[in-house]
Design a protein around this motif. Sequence first.
Motif, PDB file in Angstrom:
ATOM      1  N   PRO A  86       0.799  -1.229   0.000  1.00  0.00           N
ATOM      2  CA  PRO A  86       0.000   0.000   0.000  1.00  0.00           C
ATOM      3  C   PRO A  86       0.827   1.272   0.000  1.00  0.00           C
ATOM      4  O   PRO A  86       0.394   2.304  -0.518  1.00  0.00           O
ATOM      5  CB  PRO A  86      -0.833  -0.119   1.280  1.00  0.00           C
ATOM      6  CG  PRO A  86      -0.891  -1.567   1.575  1.00  0.00           C
ATOM      7  CD  PRO A  86       0.431  -2.122   1.111  1.00  0.00           C
ATOM      8  N   ASP A  87       2.035   1.218   0.560  1.00  0.00           N
ATOM      9  CA  ASP A  87       2.860   2.422   0.636  1.00  0.00           C
ATOM     10  C   ASP A  87       3.533   2.759  -0.695  1.00  0.00           C
ATOM     11  O   ASP A  87       4.094   3.853  -0.838  1.00  0.00           O
ATOM     12  CB  ASP A  87       3.932   2.254   1.712  1.00  0.00           C
ATOM     13  CG  ASP A  87       3.327   2.166   3.103  1.00  0.00           C
ATOM     14  OD1 ASP A  87       2.310   2.838   3.351  1.00  0.00           O
ATOM     15  OD2 ASP A  87       3.853   1.409   3.935  1.00  0.00           O
ATOM     16  N   ALA A  88       3.472   1.846  -1.656  1.00  0.00           N
ATOM     17  CA  ALA A  88       4.133   2.080  -2.936  1.00  0.00           C
ATOM     18  C   ALA A  88       3.151   2.407  -4.058  1.00  0.00           C
ATOM     19  O   ALA A  88       3.534   2.456  -5.219  1.00  0.00           O
ATOM     20  CB  ALA A  88       4.955   0.846  -3.322  1.00  0.00           C
ATOM     21  N   MET A  89       1.906   2.649  -3.722  1.00  0.00           N
ATOM     22  CA  MET A  89       0.892   2.842  -4.752  1.00  0.00           C
ATOM     23  C   MET A  89       0.911   4.268  -5.289  1.00  0.00           C
ATOM     24  O   MET A  89       1.154   5.226  -4.564  1.00  0.00           O
ATOM     25  CB  MET A  89      -0.490   2.506  -4.190  1.00  0.00           C
ATOM     26  CG  MET A  89      -0.622   1.030  -3.897  1.00  0.00           C
ATOM     27  SD  MET A  89      -2.176   0.621  -3.120  1.00  0.00           S
ATOM     28  CE  MET A  89      -1.911  -1.144  -2.852  1.00  0.00           C
ATOM     29  N   ASP A  90       0.626   4.384  -6.585  1.00  0.00           N
ATOM     30  CA  ASP A  90       0.594   5.677  -7.269  1.00  0.00           C
ATOM     31  C   ASP A  90      -0.848   6.170  -7.287  1.00  0.00           C
ATOM     32  O   ASP A  90      -1.711   5.552  -7.903  1.00  0.00           O
ATOM     33  CB  ASP A  90       1.138   5.516  -8.690  1.00  0.00           C
ATOM     34  CG  ASP A  90       1.159   6.820  -9.459  1.00  0.00           C
ATOM     35  OD1 ASP A  90       0.816   7.877  -8.877  1.00  0.00           O
ATOM     36  OD2 ASP A  90       1.502   6.793 -10.659  1.00  0.00           O
ATOM     37  N   TYR A  91      -1.106   7.294  -6.634  1.00  0.00           N
ATOM     38  CA  TYR A  91      -2.459   7.835  -6.552  1.00  0.00           C
ATOM     39  C   TYR A  91      -2.753   8.881  -7.633  1.00  0.00           C
ATOM     40  O   TYR A  91      -3.816   9.489  -7.626  1.00  0.00           O
ATOM     41  CB  TYR A  91      -2.696   8.437  -5.165  1.00  0.00           C
ATOM     42  CG  TYR A  91      -2.888   7.396  -4.086  1.00  0.00           C
ATOM     43  CD1 TYR A  91      -4.147   6.966  -3.719  1.00  0.00           C
ATOM     44  CD2 TYR A  91      -1.791   6.827  -3.445  1.00  0.00           C
ATOM     45  CE1 TYR A  91      -4.323   6.010  -2.731  1.00  0.00           C
ATOM     46  CE2 TYR A  91      -1.951   5.869  -2.453  1.00  0.00           C
ATOM     47  CZ  TYR A  91      -3.222   5.467  -2.104  1.00  0.00           C
ATOM     48  OH  TYR A  91      -3.394   4.499  -1.137  1.00  0.00           O
ATOM     49  N   ALA A  92      -1.809   9.097  -8.549  1.00  0.00           N
ATOM     50  CA  ALA A  92      -2.042  10.065  -9.619  1.00  0.00           C
ATOM     51  C   ALA A  92      -3.179   9.585 -10.521  1.00  0.00           C
ATOM     52  O   ALA A  92      -3.323   8.388 -10.786  1.00  0.00           O
ATOM     53  CB  ALA A  92      -0.768  10.260 -10.432  1.00  0.00           C
ATOM     54  N   VAL A  93      -3.986  10.524 -10.996  1.00  0.00           N
ATOM     55  CA  VAL A  93      -5.093  10.198 -11.897  1.00  0.00           C
ATOM     56  C   VAL A  93      -4.610  10.345 -13.326  1.00  0.00           C
ATOM     57  O   VAL A  93      -4.117  11.394 -13.723  1.00  0.00           O
ATOM     58  CB  VAL A  93      -6.305  11.116 -11.639  1.00  0.00           C
ATOM     59  CG1 VAL A  93      -7.426  10.822 -12.631  1.00  0.00           C
ATOM     60  CG2 VAL A  93      -6.801  10.952 -10.211  1.00  0.00           C
ATOM     61  N   ASP A  94      -4.740   9.277 -14.093  1.00  0.00           N
ATOM     62  CA  ASP A  94      -4.304   9.262 -15.487  1.00  0.00           C
ATOM     63  C   ASP A  94      -5.356   9.960 -16.350  1.00  0.00           C
ATOM     64  O   ASP A  94      -6.482   9.482 -16.479  1.00  0.00           O
ATOM     65  CB  ASP A  94      -4.112   7.816 -15.936  1.00  0.00           C
ATOM     66  CG  ASP A  94      -3.489   7.697 -17.317  1.00  0.00           C
ATOM     67  OD1 ASP A  94      -3.436   8.718 -18.046  1.00  0.00           O
ATOM     68  OD2 ASP A  94      -3.069   6.583 -17.691  1.00  0.00           O
ATOM     69  N   ALA A  95      -4.980  11.093 -16.946  1.00  0.00           N
ATOM     70  CA  ALA A  95      -5.919  11.853 -17.771  1.00  0.00           C
ATOM     71  C   ALA A  95      -6.423  11.040 -18.953  1.00  0.00           C
ATOM     72  O   ALA A  95      -7.509  11.309 -19.481  1.00  0.00           O
ATOM     73  CB  ALA A  95      -5.257  13.144 -18.258  1.00  0.00           C
ATOM     74  N   ARG A  96      -5.667  10.020 -19.361  1.00  0.00           N
ATOM     75  CA  ARG A  96      -6.092   9.205 -20.506  1.00  0.00           C
ATOM     76  C   ARG A  96      -7.333   8.382 -20.197  1.00  0.00           C
ATOM     77  O   ARG A  96      -7.982   7.871 -21.104  1.00  0.00           O
ATOM     78  CB  ARG A  96      -4.951   8.280 -20.938  1.00  0.00           C
ATOM     79  CG  ARG A  96      -3.737   9.028 -21.492  1.00  0.00           C
ATOM     80  CD  ARG A  96      -2.565   8.107 -21.721  1.00  0.00           C
ATOM     81  NE  ARG A  96      -2.096   7.525 -20.459  1.00  0.00           N
ATOM     82  CZ  ARG A  96      -1.064   6.693 -20.366  1.00  0.00           C
ATOM     83  NH1 ARG A  96      -0.406   6.336 -21.452  1.00  0.00           N
ATOM     84  NH2 ARG A  96      -0.694   6.227 -19.180  1.00  0.00           N
ATOM     85  N   CYS A  97      -7.678   8.249 -18.908  1.00  0.00           N
ATOM     86  CA  CYS A  97      -8.892   7.512 -18.532  1.00  0.00           C
ATOM     87  C   CYS A  97     -10.150   8.320 -18.810  1.00  0.00           C
ATOM     88  O   CYS A  97     -11.263   7.798 -18.711  1.00  0.00           O
ATOM     89  CB  CYS A  97      -8.853   7.155 -17.049  1.00  0.00           C
ATOM     90  SG  CYS A  97      -7.507   6.047 -16.601  1.00  0.00           S
ATOM     91  N   GLY A  98      -9.972   9.603 -19.145  1.00  0.00           N
ATOM     92  CA  GLY A  98     -11.128  10.476 -19.336  1.00  0.00           C
ATOM     93  C   GLY A  98     -12.106   9.975 -20.371  1.00  0.00           C
ATOM     94  O   GLY A  98     -13.325  10.125 -20.218  1.00  0.00           O
ATOM     95  N   GLU A  99     -11.625   9.360 -21.439  1.00  0.00           N
ATOM     96  CA  GLU A  99     -12.522   8.894 -22.504  1.00  0.00           C
ATOM     97  C   GLU A  99     -13.536   7.897 -21.970  1.00  0.00           C
ATOM     98  O   GLU A  99     -14.731   7.966 -22.288  1.00  0.00           O
ATOM     99  CB  GLU A  99     -11.702   8.267 -23.633  1.00  0.00           C
ATOM    100  CG  GLU A  99     -12.544   7.847 -24.825  1.00  0.00           C
ATOM    101  CD  GLU A  99     -11.695   7.347 -25.990  1.00  0.00           C
ATOM    102  OE1 GLU A  99     -12.242   6.596 -26.815  1.00  0.00           O
ATOM    103  OE2 GLU A  99     -10.504   7.705 -26.053  1.00  0.00           O
ATOM    104  N   ALA A 100     -13.082   6.983 -21.138  1.00  0.00           N
ATOM    105  CA  ALA A 100     -14.001   6.007 -20.558  1.00  0.00           C
ATOM    106  C   ALA A 100     -14.998   6.683 -19.624  1.00  0.00           C
ATOM    107  O   ALA A 100     -16.162   6.261 -19.521  1.00  0.00           O
ATOM    108  CB  ALA A 100     -13.213   4.937 -19.805  1.00  0.00           C
ATOM    109  N   PHE A 101     -14.570   7.747 -18.931  1.00  0.00           N
ATOM    110  CA  PHE A 101     -15.481   8.475 -18.042  1.00  0.00           C
ATOM    111  C   PHE A 101     -16.585   9.150 -18.847  1.00  0.00           C
ATOM    112  O   PHE A 101     -17.754   9.144 -18.442  1.00  0.00           O
ATOM    113  CB  PHE A 101     -14.709   9.505 -17.216  1.00  0.00           C
ATOM    114  CG  PHE A 101     -14.155   8.953 -15.941  1.00  0.00           C
ATOM    115  CD1 PHE A 101     -14.781   9.195 -14.741  1.00  0.00           C
ATOM    116  CD2 PHE A 101     -13.000   8.175 -15.943  1.00  0.00           C
ATOM    117  CE1 PHE A 101     -14.277   8.688 -13.551  1.00  0.00           C
ATOM    118  CE2 PHE A 101     -12.478   7.667 -14.767  1.00  0.00           C
ATOM    119  CZ  PHE A 101     -13.120   7.913 -13.567  1.00  0.00           C
TER     120      PHE A 101
END
Length: 203
Positions: A110-125
Amino acid sequence: VTGAELDVEGRGLHRLTVADGTVLGARLLVNAASLHACALARLFRGLDGRCIPQESFAKGSYFSLAGHNPFSRLIYPAPSGAWLGVHLTLDLGGQARFGPDHEWLDSADPDAMDYAVDARCGEAFYAAVRRYWPALPDDALQPAYSGVRPKIHAPGTPAPDFRIDGPEQHGIAGLVNLFGIESPGLTSSLAIGEMVAGLLAGP
């Protein structure tokens, strides 16, 4: 906590060792460590390993709505399996956010997880939101934030309910483990707190 010796014989205190070497005695021990709950339970000497589920983690990202928000209520689409789908939430300022999506993570730390939001996921949203709001304008969504959900099942397997394991499950008085409780779970449910208190109070 770097280790613990459980009072399996019921003599009085569980002994926890913390990072600086301090040893703490506790008559009651509640493991409500969320993403770390399974790993923490493995540090409890005296707890049968068969009582600890194998954890997995799923990341959920949110996108916020730029511009005017036409909604005054939350919107939840019909759930898909154990996932609620991309829904609409409103913060206290009336800002609209859509999410979360569902991405299984390979990491077991859990301490190594990346919480950044990938803008490329926007299309699916856009596709998901337009199922219930076809008028969503182009270029109206922007990356917001993400969170990681503790799972006690693997990808592709049926999702069990979360677990609240007390002495009846593992046989150790004064210990309760809470596994696989997702948001808002531990942060909002007074019923969970009442149940844990009841388990610790004994029969």
